[in-house]
Design a protein around this motif. Structure first.
Motif, PDB file in Angstrom:
ATOM      1  N   THR A 129       0.830  -1.206   0.000  1.00  0.00           N
ATOM      2  CA  THR A 129       0.000   0.000   0.000  1.00  0.00           C
ATOM      3  C   THR A 129       0.864   1.255   0.000  1.00  0.00           C
ATOM      4  OG1 THR A 129      -1.716  -1.179   1.235  1.00  0.00           O
ATOM      5  CG2 THR A 129      -1.849   1.219   1.207  1.00  0.00           C
ATOM      6  N   LEU A 130       1.923   1.239   0.807  1.00  0.00           N
ATOM      7  CA  LEU A 130       2.832   2.389   0.876  1.00  0.00           C
ATOM      8  C   LEU A 130       3.521   2.618  -0.465  1.00  0.00           C
ATOM      9  CD1 LEU A 130       4.194   4.588   2.557  1.00  0.00           C
ATOM     10  CD2 LEU A 130       5.898   2.885   3.267  1.00  0.00           C
ATOM     11  N   THR A 131       3.925   1.523  -1.127  1.00  0.00           N
ATOM     12  CA  THR A 131       4.593   1.644  -2.423  1.00  0.00           C
ATOM     13  C   THR A 131       3.671   2.257  -3.472  1.00  0.00           C
ATOM     14  OG1 THR A 131       5.913  -0.317  -1.915  1.00  0.00           O
ATOM     15  CG2 THR A 131       5.826   0.377  -4.216  1.00  0.00           C
ATOM     16  N   VAL A 132       2.443   1.775  -3.534  1.00  0.00           N
ATOM     17  CA  VAL A 132       1.472   2.316  -4.484  1.00  0.00           C
ATOM     18  C   VAL A 132       1.236   3.804  -4.197  1.00  0.00           C
ATOM     19  CG1 VAL A 132      -0.933   2.227  -5.250  1.00  0.00           C
ATOM     20  CG2 VAL A 132       0.353   0.100  -4.914  1.00  0.00           C
ATOM     21  N   ALA A 133       1.148   4.155  -2.909  1.00  0.00           N
ATOM     22  CA  ALA A 133       0.916   5.556  -2.536  1.00  0.00           C
ATOM     23  C   ALA A 133       2.095   6.436  -2.947  1.00  0.00           C
ATOM     24  CB  ALA A 133       0.676   5.652  -1.032  1.00  0.00           C
ATOM     25  N   VAL A 134       3.311   5.937  -2.751  1.00  0.00           N
ATOM     26  CA  VAL A 134       4.508   6.711  -3.118  1.00  0.00           C
ATOM     27  C   VAL A 134       4.542   6.980  -4.618  1.00  0.00           C
ATOM     28  CG1 VAL A 134       7.028   6.573  -3.317  1.00  0.00           C
ATOM     29  CG2 VAL A 134       5.914   5.981  -1.163  1.00  0.00           C
ATOM     30  N   ILE A 135       4.250   5.946  -5.420  1.00  0.00           N
ATOM     31  CA  ILE A 135       4.252   6.131  -6.872  1.00  0.00           C
ATOM     32  C   ILE A 135       3.134   7.077  -7.297  1.00  0.00           C
ATOM     33  CG2 ILE A 135       3.904   4.962  -9.088  1.00  0.00           C
ATOM     34  CD1 ILE A 135       5.364   2.573  -7.957  1.00  0.00           C
ATOM     35  N   ALA A 136       1.962   6.962  -6.663  1.00  0.00           N
ATOM     36  CA  ALA A 136       0.852   7.861  -6.991  1.00  0.00           C
ATOM     37  C   ALA A 136       1.218   9.316  -6.684  1.00  0.00           C
ATOM     38  CB  ALA A 136      -0.402   7.449  -6.232  1.00  0.00           C
ATOM     39  N   LEU A 173       6.087  12.149 -18.795  1.00  0.00           N
ATOM     40  CA  LEU A 173       6.276  11.713 -17.411  1.00  0.00           C
ATOM     41  C   LEU A 173       4.972  11.190 -16.822  1.00  0.00           C
ATOM     42  CD1 LEU A 173       7.920  11.347 -14.889  1.00  0.00           C
ATOM     43  CD2 LEU A 173       7.625  13.773 -14.360  1.00  0.00           C
ATOM     44  N   GLN A 174       3.861  11.836 -17.151  1.00  0.00           N
ATOM     45  CA  GLN A 174       2.572  11.362 -16.652  1.00  0.00           C
ATOM     46  C   GLN A 174       2.255   9.955 -17.161  1.00  0.00           C
ATOM     47  OE1 GLN A 174       0.150  14.626 -18.037  1.00  0.00           O
ATOM     48  NE2 GLN A 174       0.177  15.673 -16.051  1.00  0.00           N
ATOM     49  N   VAL A 175       2.614   9.679 -18.411  1.00  0.00           N
ATOM     50  CA  VAL A 175       2.423   8.332 -18.959  1.00  0.00           C
ATOM     51  C   VAL A 175       3.283   7.335 -18.193  1.00  0.00           C
ATOM     52  CG1 VAL A 175       2.777   6.852 -20.969  1.00  0.00           C
ATOM     53  CG2 VAL A 175       1.771   9.129 -21.257  1.00  0.00           C
ATOM     54  N   THR A 176       4.533   7.699 -17.945  1.00  0.00           N
ATOM     55  CA  THR A 176       5.434   6.808 -17.210  1.00  0.00           C
ATOM     56  C   THR A 176       4.905   6.535 -15.807  1.00  0.00           C
ATOM     57  OG1 THR A 176       7.330   7.703 -18.430  1.00  0.00           O
ATOM     58  CG2 THR A 176       7.807   6.499 -16.411  1.00  0.00           C
ATOM     59  N   ILE A 177       4.400   7.570 -15.154  1.00  0.00           N
ATOM     60  CA  ILE A 177       3.845   7.395 -13.805  1.00  0.00           C
ATOM     61  C   ILE A 177       2.636   6.467 -13.848  1.00  0.00           C
ATOM     62  CG2 ILE A 177       2.742   8.563 -11.855  1.00  0.00           C
ATOM     63  CD1 ILE A 177       4.369  11.066 -12.605  1.00  0.00           C
ATOM     64  N   GLY A 178       1.772   6.674 -14.851  1.00  0.00           N
ATOM     65  CA  GLY A 178       0.591   5.817 -14.975  1.00  0.00           C
ATOM     66  C   GLY A 178       0.966   4.362 -15.184  1.00  0.00           C
ATOM     67  N   LEU A 179       1.981   4.111 -16.011  1.00  0.00           N
ATOM     68  CA  LEU A 179       2.428   2.738 -16.259  1.00  0.00           C
ATOM     69  C   LEU A 179       3.070   2.142 -15.011  1.00  0.00           C
ATOM     70  CD1 LEU A 179       3.961   3.245 -19.819  1.00  0.00           C
ATOM     71  CD2 LEU A 179       1.852   2.029 -19.263  1.00  0.00           C
ATOM     72  N   LEU A 213       2.380   2.988 -11.966  1.00  0.00           N
ATOM     73  CA  LEU A 213       1.294   2.759 -11.011  1.00  0.00           C
ATOM     74  C   LEU A 213       0.534   1.480 -11.346  1.00  0.00           C
ATOM     75  CD1 LEU A 213      -0.187   3.891  -8.552  1.00  0.00           C
ATOM     76  CD2 LEU A 213      -1.637   5.203 -10.108  1.00  0.00           C
ATOM     77  N   ALA A 214       0.280   1.252 -12.630  1.00  0.00           N
ATOM     78  CA  ALA A 214      -0.393   0.019 -13.056  1.00  0.00           C
ATOM     79  C   ALA A 214       0.456  -1.200 -12.701  1.00  0.00           C
ATOM     80  CB  ALA A 214      -0.663   0.057 -14.556  1.00  0.00           C
ATOM     81  N   ALA A 215       1.768  -1.101 -12.918  1.00  0.00           N
ATOM     82  CA  ALA A 215       2.673  -2.207 -12.575  1.00  0.00           C
ATOM     83  C   ALA A 215       2.693  -2.444 -11.067  1.00  0.00           C
ATOM     84  CB  ALA A 215       4.076  -1.901 -13.081  1.00  0.00           C
ATOM     85  N   ALA A 216       2.692  -1.361 -10.291  1.00  0.00           N
ATOM     86  CA  ALA A 216       2.696  -1.500  -8.830  1.00  0.00           C
ATOM     87  C   ALA A 216       1.404  -2.150  -8.331  1.00  0.00           C
ATOM     88  CB  ALA A 216       2.880  -0.122  -8.183  1.00  0.00           C
ATOM     89  N   LEU A 217       0.278  -1.777  -8.920  1.00  0.00           N
ATOM     90  CA  LEU A 217      -1.006  -2.368  -8.511  1.00  0.00           C
ATOM     91  C   LEU A 217      -1.042  -3.853  -8.854  1.00  0.00           C
ATOM     92  CD1 LEU A 217      -3.440   0.498  -9.609  1.00  0.00           C
ATOM     93  CD2 LEU A 217      -2.973  -0.246  -7.262  1.00  0.00           C
TER      94      LEU A 217
END
Length: 341
Positions: free
Chosen positions: A17-24, A169-175, A177-181
């Protein structure tokens, strides 16, 4: 800590959960930053973290994989080919393709390589990356050969082109985040199964655990996660080239996961952040950069054998235990003092 609260944290996965939050939270970077260098470094860290998630998944089953560049290449080249030859630019559809194609490729491949363990698995996955590199160079009709695939169309989101540095960068963050989920969902849902396989695979199998099913599932998801990292890398460079998926790059992805701490999902993110920043910093030292980077790796491994996250966690637990024991020891002294008074 409240036992119910502790059980709840374990169930939802506190580290995950913390990892997903950090990436978000990295969505704040393109919202407030303007420096292109900040965009570039953040892109590098997120791509590295996404690739390291794949290594982390396999390490949860006590498997050290060098196959990450292979699946990254499959995801990256799939995006490039669909963009150039079929005009597909929708980022959601391309992300789905970047995940599904490597995952489907990993399914039959897993039937062959997952029967191996230890050094044999490591050797086969490394040879796989070498074969992939050779195939990319020797198939110019599909991969562009040594020239790669250039002129990839700009990705879009509901028809809106994502062309500038902030949008990339927003695309990279989205990808990421999807990988982290995907990684979090897998490792939390099958935490006990993976732990049993990591601890003693033969014992787990003798107790009725269908080890093959869980190893295959982990391998497939790890391949898909690597494909998302490949998509992010290709989108950042606007080209797909064999050199971007060099077999030796797998060493870096393994280092990110182990240096950060393979016992927590936050480890790959911390490891990627520290080592990417260190690599950029040491680059200014010219011929000494590789020596300094290697020295850092050796130092961290010797000082923090559980990785950065694991070592910090151990220190916190030790401090909490010391404080608790000191508190318990103070109670009898206080009672005795009251009795004397």
């Amino acid at each position: 800590m409240n036992p119910y609260r502790s059980t709840l944290l374990q169930r939802i996965g506190f580290g995950e959960t913390l990892t997903v939050a950090v990436i978000a939270l990295t969505f704040l970077v393109p919202a407030f930053a303007t420096n292109p260098i900040v965009f570039s470094v953040t892109n590098q860290v997120l791509v590295a973290s996404t690739a390291a998630f794949s290594v982390y998944i396999m390490l949860r089953m006590n498997l050290l994989t060098f196959a990450v560049p292979t699946f990254m290449a499959l995801g990256g080249y799939t995006v490039a080919i669909f963009g150039l030859r079929f005009g597909v630019t929708d980022v959601v559809l391309l992300a789905a393709l970047a995940f599904v194609v490597p995952a489907l490729f990993a399914l039959p491949l897993g039937a062959l390589v997952l029967r191996l363990r230890g050094v044999y698995f490591v050797l086969v996955t490394f040879v796989l990356t070498e074969i992939t590199q050779l195939a990319l160079f020797e198939m110019p009709g599909l991969s562009g050969g040594s020239n790669g695939l250039v002129g990839i169309p700009i990705v879009t989101f509901f028809g809106i082109p994502l062309a500038d540095n902030r949008a990339v960068l927003q695309v990279t963050i989205g990808l990421a985040l999807a990988a982290a989920l995907a990684t979090a969902a897998l490792t939390v849902r099958f935490r006990q199964h993976f732990a049993a396989i990591e601890e003693n695979e033969l014992l787990a199998q003798s107790l009725g655990l269908v080890v093959w099913h869980y190893k295959a599932l982990g391998f497939v998801v790890a391949a898909g996660v690597s494909g998302l990292a490949g998509f992010a890398l290709v989108n950042m460079l606007l080209m797909a080239h064999p050199s971007s998926f060099n077999p030796l790059s797998s060493v870096n992805y393994i280092a990110y996961a182990i240096i950060g701490g393979k016992g927590s999902m936050l480890g790959p993110v911390v490891g990627a952040t520290v080592l990417v920043f260190a690599s950029d910093l040491f680059a200014i030292k010219g011929e000494y950069s590789q020596f300094l980077f290697g020295f850092l790796l050796v130092t961290v491994v010797l000082v923090a054998r559980d990785g950065i996250v694991g070592t910090i966690k151990r220190w916190i637990c030790r401090s909490a235990r010391t404080s608790s024991e000191a508190g318990k020891a103070a109670v009898p002294l206080a009672v005795a003092s009251e009795g004397r008074s």
